[in-house]
Design an enzyme around this catalytic site. Structure first.
Site, PDB file in Angstrom:
ATOM      1  N   HIS A   1       0.697  -1.238   0.015  1.00 49.33           N
ATOM      2  CA  HIS A   1       0.137   0.012  -0.035  1.00 49.33           C
ATOM      3  C   HIS A   1       0.901   1.250  -0.082  1.00 49.33           C
ATOM      4  O   HIS A   1       2.064   1.066   0.167  1.00 49.33           O
ATOM      5  CB  HIS A   1      -1.078  -0.146   1.340  1.00 49.33           C
ATOM      6  CG  HIS A   1      -0.361  -0.208   2.400  1.00 49.33           C
ATOM      7  ND1 HIS A   1      -0.847   0.198   3.724  1.00 49.33           N
ATOM      8  CD2 HIS A   1       0.777  -0.534   2.834  1.00 49.33           C
ATOM      9  CE1 HIS A   1      -0.340  -0.194   4.684  1.00 49.33           C
ATOM     10  NE2 HIS A   1       1.099  -0.569   4.428  1.00 49.33           N
TER      11      HIS A   1
ATOM     12  N   ARG B   1       2.672  12.527   7.882  1.00 48.14           N
ATOM     13  CA  ARG B   1       2.560  13.929   8.848  1.00 48.14           C
ATOM     14  C   ARG B   1       2.527  15.044   8.006  1.00 48.14           C
ATOM     15  O   ARG B   1       3.151  15.558   7.188  1.00 48.14           O
ATOM     16  CB  ARG B   1       3.478  13.705   9.755  1.00 48.14           C
ATOM     17  CG  ARG B   1       4.004  12.499  10.614  1.00 48.14           C
ATOM     18  CD  ARG B   1       3.159  12.366  11.807  1.00 48.14           C
ATOM     19  NE  ARG B   1       3.500  11.245  12.690  1.00 48.14           N
ATOM     20  CZ  ARG B   1       3.045  10.134  12.860  1.00 48.14           C
ATOM     21  NH1 ARG B   1       1.930   9.859  12.020  1.00 48.14           N
ATOM     22  NH2 ARG B   1       3.563   9.171  13.496  1.00 48.14           N
TER      23      ARG B   1
ATOM     24  N   ARG C   1      -8.864  11.059  19.964  1.00 51.90           N
ATOM     25  CA  ARG C   1      -7.625  11.485  19.174  1.00 51.90           C
ATOM     26  C   ARG C   1      -7.059  12.672  19.743  1.00 51.90           C
ATOM     27  O   ARG C   1      -7.799  14.021  19.544  1.00 51.90           O
ATOM     28  CB  ARG C   1      -7.856  11.566  17.863  1.00 51.90           C
ATOM     29  CG  ARG C   1      -8.573  10.131  17.189  1.00 51.90           C
ATOM     30  CD  ARG C   1      -7.708   9.168  16.542  1.00 51.90           C
ATOM     31  NE  ARG C   1      -6.650   9.938  15.548  1.00 51.90           N
ATOM     32  CZ  ARG C   1      -7.197  10.023  14.084  1.00 51.90           C
ATOM     33  NH1 ARG C   1      -8.127   9.738  14.014  1.00 51.90           N
ATOM     34  NH2 ARG C   1      -6.307  10.604  13.573  1.00 51.90           N
TER      35      ARG C   1
ATOM     36  N   THR D   1      -2.562  20.093  12.925  1.00 45.54           N
ATOM     37  CA  THR D   1      -3.142  18.909  12.270  1.00 45.54           C
ATOM     38  C   THR D   1      -3.201  18.823  10.775  1.00 45.54           C
ATOM     39  O   THR D   1      -2.948  19.859  10.153  1.00 45.54           O
ATOM     40  CB  THR D   1      -4.484  18.400  12.788  1.00 45.54           C
ATOM     41  OG1 THR D   1      -4.811  17.333  12.641  1.00 45.54           O
ATOM     42  CG2 THR D   1      -5.630  19.301  12.511  1.00 45.54           C
TER      43      THR D   1
END
Ligand code: FE2
Length: 546
Positions: free
Chosen positions: A9, A391, A421, A502
């Protein structure tokens, strides 16, 4: 040298010129399908064709200019599924598609000679992505993932660009697959959501550790065994979407704790074998930032460096570096993860004009963004080249005020994420040691957790996880001058050299990569300000949009 990852993947391509990575990107950023394709044998034929063509174009090269193409899977190393103890009657498709990769790549990349494609063992590719991209290339290396051709682990050392393998572990024993199994048992998506298990572990106690210790253990030859675990006998399976319980958190905590213990055993074994002082890590397990901090603290190594694209995407880079080093090229340390696509101001402005959005070009972008953040707005931050790896590191990020606890829920809502989270802090490097302890500093890639010092926990509640930790990114002004100026401007207004960071995406979608992707997310999510190149778009002005 072009590297290609395709088999499992996260298909990706990376271009290495004279030992230096000049471009690297994941196919998902082009196709907008998260992880590129499913980790299934049927999907192994899908090549990262768009990423590969972009890598070549960005360097002004054609496929005919390449010395070689490094493909991060060697079909000659595969074995029959029954020999590996795995139960997939279609596993042979991976071998078949890999064997056909040279001709299939030649169909996608005009001018490529299929004979230029070389197969690199999957774990050698991971190993190269760690040691040969690290600040100092002579280093020990540990690779741990779900699986490669027939193994799940490699322990070795690079010296002068040459890899010596000291230990490896054959399937079916796999710490990566163990973690994938518990991920699925806890109701998350296998081979994708492992980081949610790590986050959930912080809410539990490792009360199943004795059972896990019996089932999973390092041996005295640098490898390990993983016996079958009857998960249901420990905790009932959580159906996806159902609320998690304390039992689920305890199971997550137990597997996480045992993983850390076994990783420490493996690292200590390797260090005793090589006498090395620097450890580098890659493979999907190396994205476990809690375990990485344990290794940094307790393995005995002076330094631990983790490839930011530690998952399979990174094998594109590692395969190319491994071949390049074997051909005598001196590896050049990776300067940053900003190896993907970038856009000129004119291209960004054209996208804004095409979208008919009211935009401005502020005289001080950093100050404008800081002002919005200080007023508790959410900022979409689209700057420079996109990140290689999972990230967001300040190129494709959503930013918010770290001093307001409600921003955890707010950002999880924006992104459709689970409420447990954590969101992560982006910290000015010069102030990081004052705020964070434990774990290596500086920490530019968000691959370690740190303890937030008690005096700071109440000041930046949005980025402190339930156990008092934070997965921080430290910002070096030499590499990220604009980000540093923005953080400094935010600090002048709030006293906090920290913002919430984020990834810039919505649930189930890859991070934005193009200006158009960014505008789409801005249009569909409650983002107050989009800072895209030198321009800003304000949500409050959209009402006046013609
Ligand atoms: Fe892998």
């Amino acid at each position: 040298m072009l590297g290609i990852n395709a088999v499992f993947h996260d298909p990706a391509a990376a271009l290495v010129v004279d030992g230096r990575c000049v471009a690297a990107a994941e196919e998902e950023r082009f196709t907008r399908r998260k992880h590129g394709h499913a980790n299934l044998p049927f999907a192994a034929w899908e090549l990262p064709a768009q990423a590969a063509r972009w890598c070549l174009d960005s360097a002004g090269l054609t496929a005919g200019d390449l010395d070689a193409v490094a493909y991060s899977f060697d079909p000659s190393l595969t074995r029959e599924p029954e020999d590996l103890g795995i139960h997939d009657p279609w596993d042979h498709l991976r071998r078949t598609y890999a064997r056909h990769a040279p001709t299939m790549l030649a169909e996608e990349l005009a001018g490529l000679d299929p004979a230029a494609v070389r197969f690199v063992a999957h774990h050698h590719a991971h190993a190269g992505s760690a040691a040969l991209a690290a600040p100092v290339p002579d280093a020990d290396v540990l690779v741990l993932d779900g699986r490669g051709e027939c193994g799940s682990h490699l322990a070795g050392r690079y010296d002068g660009g040459r890899l010596t393998v000291h230990a490896s572990q054959s399937l079916p024993h796999s710490l990566g697959l163990l973690y994938e199994d518990v991920t699925a048992h806890l109701g998350f998506v296998r081979s994708s959501d492992e980081y949610k298990v790590m986050a959930l572990a912080s809410y539990g106690a490792p009360r199943f550790l004795p059972e896990l210790r019996r089932a999973v253990a390092a041996d005295d030859a640098g490898g390990f065994r993983v016996d079958r675990v009857d998960w249901n006998a420990l905790v009932k399976r959580r159906p996806a979407g159902e609320r998690w319980t304390a039992d689920h958190a305890d199971l997550a905590a137990s597997v996480q704790a045992r993983l850390e213990e076994v990783l420490l055993d493996l690292a200590r074994w390797l260090r005793a074998r090589t006498g090395g002082s620097r450890l580098t890590l890659a493979g999907g397990v190396a994205l476990n930032c809690v375990a990485n901090t344990r290794l940094f603290e307790d393995s005995g190594y002076d330094d631990v460096w983790v490839q930011p694209a530690a998952g399979d995407a990174g094998t594109a880079l590692g395969a190319a570096l491994h071949l390049a080093a074997g051909a005598g090229d001196q590896p050049v340390p990776m300067a940053g993860a900003d190896l993907g696509r970038g856009w000129t101001d004119a291209e960004i402005e054209a996208a804004l004009v095409a979208a008919r959005l009211p935009y401005e070009r502020p005289s001080d972008l950093a100050a404008t963004v800081a002002e919005t953040l200080a007023a508790d707005g959410v900022v979409g931050w689209f700057q420079g080249r996109s990140e290689y790896g999972p990230r967001a590191l300040g190129r494709r990020s959503l930013l918010a005020h770290a001093g307001h606890a409600h921003n955890v829920e707010r950002l999880n809502d924006v992104k459709g994420r689970e409420e447990f989270r954590p969101v992560a802090p982006m910290v000015r490097q010069e102030r990081a040691a004052e705020i964070l302890e434990r774990g290596p500093l500086p920490s530019p890639y968000m691959l370690f957790v740190h303890d937030v010092r008690r005096s700071w926990r109440d000041r930046i509640p949005a980025v402190v996880h339930t156990d008092g930790t934070a997965r921080a990114q430290t910002v070096d002004p030499r590499h990220e001058p604009l980000l540093d100026r923005m953080l400094a401007a935010f600090e002048r207004r709030t006293g906090l050299p920290v913002v919430v960071n984020t990834s810039f995406n919505t649930a189930g979608r890859p991070m934005v990569d193009t200006p158009r992707d960014a505008l789409e997310v801005f249009g569909s999510a409650p983002i107050s300000l989009l800072a895209i190149g030198p321009f800003v778009v304000r949500r409050e002005r959209l009402a006046s949009c013609p």
